[in-house]
Write an enzyme that holds these catalytic residues in place. Structure first.
Site, mmCIF file in Angstrom:
data_model
loop_
_atom_site.group_PDB
_atom_site.id
_atom_site.type_symbol
_atom_site.label_atom_id
_atom_site.label_comp_id
_atom_site.label_asym_id
_atom_site.label_seq_id
_atom_site.Cartn_x
_atom_site.Cartn_y
_atom_site.Cartn_z
ATOM 1 N N LYS A 1 26.582 -3.399 -1.331
ATOM 2 C CA LYS A 1 27.961 -3.282 -1.580
ATOM 3 C C LYS A 1 28.820 -2.473 -0.773
ATOM 4 O O LYS A 1 29.809 -2.163 -0.933
ATOM 5 C CB LYS A 1 28.099 -2.786 -3.127
ATOM 6 C CG LYS A 1 27.879 -3.411 -4.196
ATOM 7 C CD LYS A 1 28.082 -2.870 -5.524
ATOM 8 C CE LYS A 1 27.528 -3.629 -6.509
ATOM 9 N NZ LYS A 1 27.512 -2.875 -8.045
ATOM 10 N N ARG B 1 0.732 -1.340 -0.140
ATOM 11 C CA ARG B 1 -0.037 0.132 -0.094
ATOM 12 C C ARG B 1 0.668 1.295 0.069
ATOM 13 O O ARG B 1 0.801 2.051 -0.870
ATOM 14 C CB ARG B 1 -0.888 0.090 1.364
ATOM 15 C CG ARG B 1 -2.041 -0.437 1.098
ATOM 16 C CD ARG B 1 -2.860 -1.003 2.491
ATOM 17 N NE ARG B 1 -1.583 -2.158 2.882
ATOM 18 C CZ ARG B 1 -1.868 -3.316 2.379
ATOM 19 N NH1 ARG B 1 -2.756 -3.707 1.498
ATOM 20 N NH2 ARG B 1 -0.806 -4.366 2.629
ATOM 21 N N THR B 2 1.887 1.416 1.028
ATOM 22 C CA THR B 2 2.679 2.714 1.209
ATOM 23 C C THR B 2 3.302 2.937 -0.402
ATOM 24 O O THR B 2 3.174 4.014 -0.747
ATOM 25 C CB THR B 2 3.503 2.543 2.234
ATOM 26 O OG1 THR B 2 2.695 2.140 3.324
ATOM 27 C CG2 THR B 2 4.102 3.871 2.556
ATOM 28 N N HIS C 1 5.762 6.264 11.112
ATOM 29 C CA HIS C 1 5.110 6.089 9.994
ATOM 30 C C HIS C 1 4.100 7.207 9.691
ATOM 31 O O HIS C 1 2.879 7.018 9.757
ATOM 32 C CB HIS C 1 4.223 4.767 9.895
ATOM 33 C CG HIS C 1 4.030 4.317 8.596
ATOM 34 N ND1 HIS C 1 4.223 5.111 7.325
ATOM 35 C CD2 HIS C 1 3.713 2.814 8.054
ATOM 36 C CE1 HIS C 1 3.754 4.058 6.270
ATOM 37 N NE2 HIS C 1 3.236 2.942 6.460
ATOM 38 N N ARG D 1 11.453 3.992 2.999
ATOM 39 C CA ARG D 1 11.228 3.158 3.961
ATOM 40 C C ARG D 1 12.321 2.252 4.346
ATOM 41 O O ARG D 1 13.241 1.623 3.215
ATOM 42 C CB ARG D 1 9.979 2.170 3.610
ATOM 43 C CG ARG D 1 9.818 0.931 4.646
ATOM 44 C CD ARG D 1 8.639 0.365 4.472
ATOM 45 N NE ARG D 1 7.552 0.995 4.650
ATOM 46 C CZ ARG D 1 6.225 0.236 4.718
ATOM 47 N NH1 ARG D 1 5.990 -1.038 4.295
ATOM 48 N NH2 ARG D 1 5.137 1.257 5.169
HETATM 49 C C1 NCD Z 1 2.193 -1.022 8.233
HETATM 50 C C2 NCD Z 1 3.630 -0.598 8.275
HETATM 51 O O1 NCD Z 1 4.513 -1.172 7.290
HETATM 52 O O2 NCD Z 1 3.959 -0.517 9.388
HETATM 53 N N1 NCD Z 1 1.925 -1.154 6.833
HETATM 54 C C3 NCD Z 1 1.481 -0.154 6.177
HETATM 55 O O3 NCD Z 1 2.182 0.556 5.882
HETATM 56 N N2 NCD Z 1 0.227 0.071 5.637
HETATM 57 C C4 NCD Z 1 1.737 -1.898 9.207
HETATM 58 C C5 NCD Z 1 2.071 -3.446 8.910
HETATM 59 O O4 NCD Z 1 3.122 -3.804 8.427
HETATM 60 O O5 NCD Z 1 1.719 -4.258 9.906
#
Ligand code: NCD
Length: 348
Positions: A86, A57-58, A135, A107
């Site tokens: 590397k 999703r993100t 997040h 991320r």
């Molecule tokens: C979450 C995350 O990556 O922290 N997912 C997301 O970005 N919607 C929650 C999760 O992975 O459980």
């Protein structure tokens, strides 16, 4: 705050007025996200979408958000295929990728890594999740969703009752959402988790200092009663030393139709940042609630696009220009975004 050119690294950088501004811009993005209108305001711009941890999703919603504004997306989706394997430092990676991009989303599994990366970046960086820490864009879309859902029940964020359930120790979404709620008033938090996976003490103490009520429990059934929103989370097995250890907690707290009916208030909004762990041994949010009108999880995921569009538009300072370059779409999308209508009947 002046959003133009700033990094978005933590919810702690926002004031309540900032949140209102983001939500107001997000609201204006709905017709683009729903593909009723097109804008090309970000034409020629490149998003560096760098995901050094799994994401659906993100990553995709940040990418779609940028595409919907007319920009293009370049992605790194695997540490193994990048030069980090590397031995390249975050500093060098940031210097290089920021030369190729106008904005970066990142991320990374290590807490604090995205801020470190941002220090070396020549363009704004948005934190797409750094380890167990934060997040921020998820917290914004969660709050945007809560606000919309509660409004339809004549309720507000101020004064609401929210239960957070599951792995509150490792879940960065609940860390960011709780800290964002420090900006609001008189909220009652019920934090339901195994004792070993409770919310970090510093966050609980900040919530209490801000005047909120916090009740911590490992008894899900009593914790579920009298809430406006129940926010479920997955056991974050990737943060445990071993999968075996994570397995101890998996499946301990589950919400399904029967439990909802027995313990929740009739209109309690059901949220989850997703992915929900649907394996039999976990199943923290059962499929038997899929048609329930209070299940907001897919509306929540949809809201990720408008909130992320708003962040891009604010950080790259094009909010006023979006509408100037807008036109109607030429294809047929009717029905796709109507609420709670199963796909089958939308097609009929
Ligand atoms: C979450 C995350 O990556 O922290 N997912 C997301 O970005 N919607 C929650 C999760 O992975 O459980």
């Amino acid at each position: 705050m002046n959003f133009s050119g700033t990094h978005i690294l933590s919810v702690k950088q926002f004031t309540r007025a900032d949140i209102e501004r983001i939500f107001e811009v997000a609201g204006r993005m709905e017709s683009y996200a729903e593909r009723r209108k097109i804008t090309r305001v970000m034409e020629g711009a490149i998003l560096g979408n760098m995901f050094f941890e799994p994401s659906t999703r993100t990553r995709v919603s940040f990418g779609c958000a940028f595409n919907l504004l007319g920009g293009q997306v370049r992605e790194i989706t695997d540490v193994k295929s990048s030069s980090i394997t590397k031995g390249e430092s975050l500093y060098d990676t940031a210097r290089v990728i920021s030369g190729y991009s106008d904005v970066i989303v990142m991320r990374h599994p290590q807490s604090g890594s995205v801020s470190e990366f941002a220090k070396a970046s020549r363009v704004p960086v948005i934190n797409g999740g750094d380890g167990t820490n934060e997040h921020p864009s998820q917290a914004l879309l969660d709050l945007y969703t809560i606000s919309k859902e509660l409004r339809s029940n004549d309720r507000n964020i101020d004064g609401m009752h929210i239960a957070m359930v599951g792995d509150l120790k490792h879940g960065r979404t609940v860390h960011s959402l709780s800290q964002l709620l420090l900006l609001y008033e008189n909220i009652r938090f019920t934090l339901i988790s195994p004792t070993e996976l409770c919310m970090p003490e510093s966050i609980v103490s900040d919530l209490r200092t801000a005047g909120h009520q916090v009740h911590e429990t490992d008894d899900m059934e009593s914790g579920l009663s009298d809430n406006d929103t129940v926010y479920l989370t997955r056991i974050q097995e990737e943060r445990f030393d071993s999968k075996l250890e994570a397995a101890i907690y998996r499946g301990r707290f589950r919400l399904n139709q029967a439990i909802y009916t027995r313990h929740c208030q009739p209109n309690t909004v059901i949220m989850h940042p997703l992915p929900r762990d649907s394996r039999k041994e976990a199943n923290e949010l059962d499929n038997d609630l899929n048609q329930h009108p209070s299940l907001a999880i897919f509306r929540q995921a949809d809201n990720g696009v408008v909130v992320r569009m708003a962040l891009f538009a604010l950080v790259l300072d094009v909010v006023q220009l979006v509408e100037e370059s807008a036109r109607d779409v030429t294809w047929h999308t009717k029905g796709r975004f109507e609420k709670n209508i199963p796909l089958q009947s939308q097609q009929n």
